[in-house]
Scaffold this motif. Sequence first.
Motif, PDB file in Angstrom:
ATOM      1  N   SER A  58      -5.691   7.080  -5.654  1.00 39.55           N
ATOM      2  CA  SER A  58      -5.914   6.858  -4.016  1.00 39.55           C
ATOM      3  C   SER A  58      -6.101   5.420  -3.464  1.00 39.55           C
ATOM      4  O   SER A  58      -6.208   4.873  -5.180  1.00 39.55           O
ATOM      5  N   ILE A  59      -5.970   5.200  -2.865  1.00 44.62           N
ATOM      6  CA  ILE A  59      -6.074   3.471  -2.358  1.00 44.62           C
ATOM      7  C   ILE A  59      -7.423   3.326  -1.705  1.00 44.62           C
ATOM      8  O   ILE A  59      -7.169   4.234  -0.557  1.00 44.62           O
ATOM      9  N   ASN A  60      -8.528   2.084  -1.483  1.00 41.45           N
ATOM     10  CA  ASN A  60      -9.315   2.185  -0.600  1.00 41.45           C
ATOM     11  C   ASN A  60      -8.425   1.254   0.621  1.00 41.45           C
ATOM     12  O   ASN A  60      -8.221   0.567   0.739  1.00 41.45           O
ATOM     13  N   LEU A  61      -9.428   1.622   1.764  1.00 37.01           N
ATOM     14  CA  LEU A  61      -8.906   0.530   3.177  1.00 37.01           C
ATOM     15  C   LEU A  61     -10.182   0.436   3.722  1.00 37.01           C
ATOM     16  O   LEU A  61     -10.651   1.147   3.641  1.00 37.01           O
ATOM     17  N   LYS A  82      -0.032   9.034  -3.679  1.00 33.95           N
ATOM     18  CA  LYS A  82       1.423   9.356  -2.884  1.00 33.95           C
ATOM     19  C   LYS A  82       2.001   9.224  -1.815  1.00 33.95           C
ATOM     20  O   LYS A  82       3.206   9.887  -1.201  1.00 33.95           O
ATOM     21  N   ASP A  83       0.810   9.872  -0.070  1.00 33.85           N
ATOM     22  CA  ASP A  83       0.536   9.414   0.887  1.00 33.85           C
ATOM     23  C   ASP A  83       1.533   8.250   0.869  1.00 33.85           C
ATOM     24  O   ASP A  83       1.899   7.772   2.034  1.00 33.85           O
ATOM     25  N   MET A  84       0.781   7.289   0.422  1.00 36.16           N
ATOM     26  CA  MET A  84       0.920   5.861   0.968  1.00 36.16           C
ATOM     27  C   MET A  84       2.090   5.130   1.004  1.00 36.16           C
ATOM     28  O   MET A  84       2.764   4.840   1.583  1.00 36.16           O
ATOM     29  N   LYS A  88       5.514   8.849   5.531  1.00 34.14           N
ATOM     30  CA  LYS A  88       4.569   9.115   5.909  1.00 34.14           C
ATOM     31  C   LYS A  88       4.755   7.630   7.057  1.00 34.14           C
ATOM     32  O   LYS A  88       4.895   6.695   6.572  1.00 34.14           O
ATOM     33  N   ARG A  89       4.508   7.988   8.480  1.00 35.33           N
ATOM     34  CA  ARG A  89       4.173   7.275   8.838  1.00 35.33           C
ATOM     35  C   ARG A  89       2.000   6.328   9.136  1.00 35.33           C
ATOM     36  O   ARG A  89       2.167   6.934   8.573  1.00 35.33           O
ATOM     37  N   PRO A  90       2.527   5.197   9.380  1.00 34.36           N
ATOM     38  CA  PRO A  90       0.868   4.557   9.488  1.00 34.36           C
ATOM     39  C   PRO A  90       0.155   6.158  10.085  1.00 34.36           C
ATOM     40  O   PRO A  90      -0.988   5.685   9.397  1.00 34.36           O
ATOM     41  N   GLU A  91       0.823   6.040  11.563  1.00 31.24           N
ATOM     42  CA  GLU A  91       0.156   7.138  12.151  1.00 31.24           C
ATOM     43  C   GLU A  91      -0.272   8.563  11.382  1.00 31.24           C
ATOM     44  O   GLU A  91      -1.498   8.939  11.298  1.00 31.24           O
ATOM     45  N   LYS A 105      -8.373   1.933  14.128  1.00 23.77           N
ATOM     46  CA  LYS A 105      -7.143   1.711  13.502  1.00 23.77           C
ATOM     47  C   LYS A 105      -6.263   1.252  13.257  1.00 23.77           C
ATOM     48  O   LYS A 105      -4.996   1.591  12.530  1.00 23.77           O
ATOM     49  N   PHE A 106      -5.758   0.373  14.585  1.00 22.71           N
ATOM     50  CA  PHE A 106      -5.191  -0.884  14.194  1.00 22.71           C
ATOM     51  C   PHE A 106      -5.184  -1.853  12.740  1.00 22.71           C
ATOM     52  O   PHE A 106      -4.453  -1.662  12.691  1.00 22.71           O
ATOM     53  N   GLN A 107      -6.426  -1.866  12.738  1.00 23.50           N
ATOM     54  CA  GLN A 107      -6.567  -2.949  11.560  1.00 23.50           C
ATOM     55  C   GLN A 107      -6.220  -1.799  10.315  1.00 23.50           C
ATOM     56  O   GLN A 107      -5.634  -2.121   9.655  1.00 23.50           O
ATOM     57  N   LEU A 108      -6.521  -0.172  10.112  1.00 23.54           N
ATOM     58  CA  LEU A 108      -5.997   0.420   9.408  1.00 23.54           C
ATOM     59  C   LEU A 108      -4.372   0.130   9.184  1.00 23.54           C
ATOM     60  O   LEU A 108      -3.489   0.587   8.072  1.00 23.54           O
ATOM     61  N   ALA A 109      -3.138   0.576  10.657  1.00 21.38           N
ATOM     62  CA  ALA A 109      -1.763   0.593  10.348  1.00 21.38           C
ATOM     63  C   ALA A 109      -1.893  -0.146   9.594  1.00 21.38           C
ATOM     64  O   ALA A 109      -0.177  -1.115   8.941  1.00 21.38           O
ATOM     65  N   GLN A 110      -2.368  -1.718  10.430  1.00 22.54           N
ATOM     66  CA  GLN A 110      -1.588  -3.474   9.672  1.00 22.54           C
ATOM     67  C   GLN A 110      -1.770  -3.407   8.225  1.00 22.54           C
ATOM     68  O   GLN A 110      -1.078  -3.793   7.121  1.00 22.54           O
ATOM     69  N   THR A 111      -3.006  -2.518   7.771  1.00 22.58           N
ATOM     70  CA  THR A 111      -3.657  -3.222   6.304  1.00 22.58           C
ATOM     71  C   THR A 111      -2.070  -2.169   5.465  1.00 22.58           C
ATOM     72  O   THR A 111      -1.770  -2.110   4.347  1.00 22.58           O
ATOM     73  N   ILE A 112      -2.240  -0.904   6.072  1.00 23.67           N
ATOM     74  CA  ILE A 112      -0.809   0.461   5.937  1.00 23.67           C
ATOM     75  C   ILE A 112       0.286  -1.028   5.372  1.00 23.67           C
ATOM     76  O   ILE A 112       0.456  -0.539   4.422  1.00 23.67           O
ATOM     77  N   LYS A 113       0.238  -1.383   6.254  1.00 17.15           N
ATOM     78  CA  LYS A 113       1.679  -1.809   6.699  1.00 17.15           C
ATOM     79  C   LYS A 113       1.564  -3.139   4.810  1.00 17.15           C
ATOM     80  O   LYS A 113       2.533  -3.405   4.310  1.00 17.15           O
TER      81      LYS A 113
END
Length: 254
Positions: A58-61, A82-84, A88-91, A105-113
């Motif tokens: 896993s990856i820490n966000l 495997k999900d990152m 799968k979309r960030p949402e 949620k916004f911060q996490l979405a940007q971090t995933i991108k």
Amino acid sequence: FEGTAGIVENNRKKAHDYYFAEKLDLEKDTVLLQHPGNAAVVRALDSLLKEAQPESDSINLNYVTFNKSGEFDVFDVQVAIKDMFSDKRPEELIKDTGVTDGWAKFQLAQTIKFNKSGESFPAFVMGKMIWMVLLMMPALAFILKLLYIRRKRYFVEHLVFSYHYHAFAFLIMSLALLISNTGWAKATFGDEGTEVVGLLALPLILLYLFMAMRRVYRQGFFRTFLKFTFLNFSYLFIFTIALTLTLLAGFLLF
């Protein structure tokens, strides 16, 4: 920007190791059936699996929230590798973490991108940095206005000086960049040719600024030197703040 590329590359390596280990584990039984009773094959597969197995699956966000005291707290959630790196979309990934706060949620979405396609982040930020540079020109003019407030010069005069100085600085830095990418720089200064050429360009830019201040504002060497020193420290301070805000805005808009 090398740090951003390193983060992305490290996460992709984790994903590659995870998928490789997973596929190897699935194929293990097939290989053992093809080589029944062969202890050497068993040991080789076990050793390979051990080496290929990533330290974490896993990856820490991280995300930041502000508490009632006005201070900020940093929290982290984990997303499976495997999900990152799946479709799968960030949402969808954020929904699985259980985070419900909109700002988080916004911060996490940007971090995933950033984790999925951070290699394009430097180019994205560089495209926005032109606006920061444009703002630095009137900032320098404002400092000059304060330094020479008794001269009764209009702000636009200081602004013209700032434009000329930045134009010269851009010209020198562009030439330094072109020279550093030639074989001459590497042949002369070795593998650190790019950094050396850049360092050689800086004194030339500073010398131009000092001479320009003496010529335009017509003050003595010592007084000009004091104002030149104050101007550079002030400019560096404002530039650091502007760069930090630009990087932050780039991350939020990425």
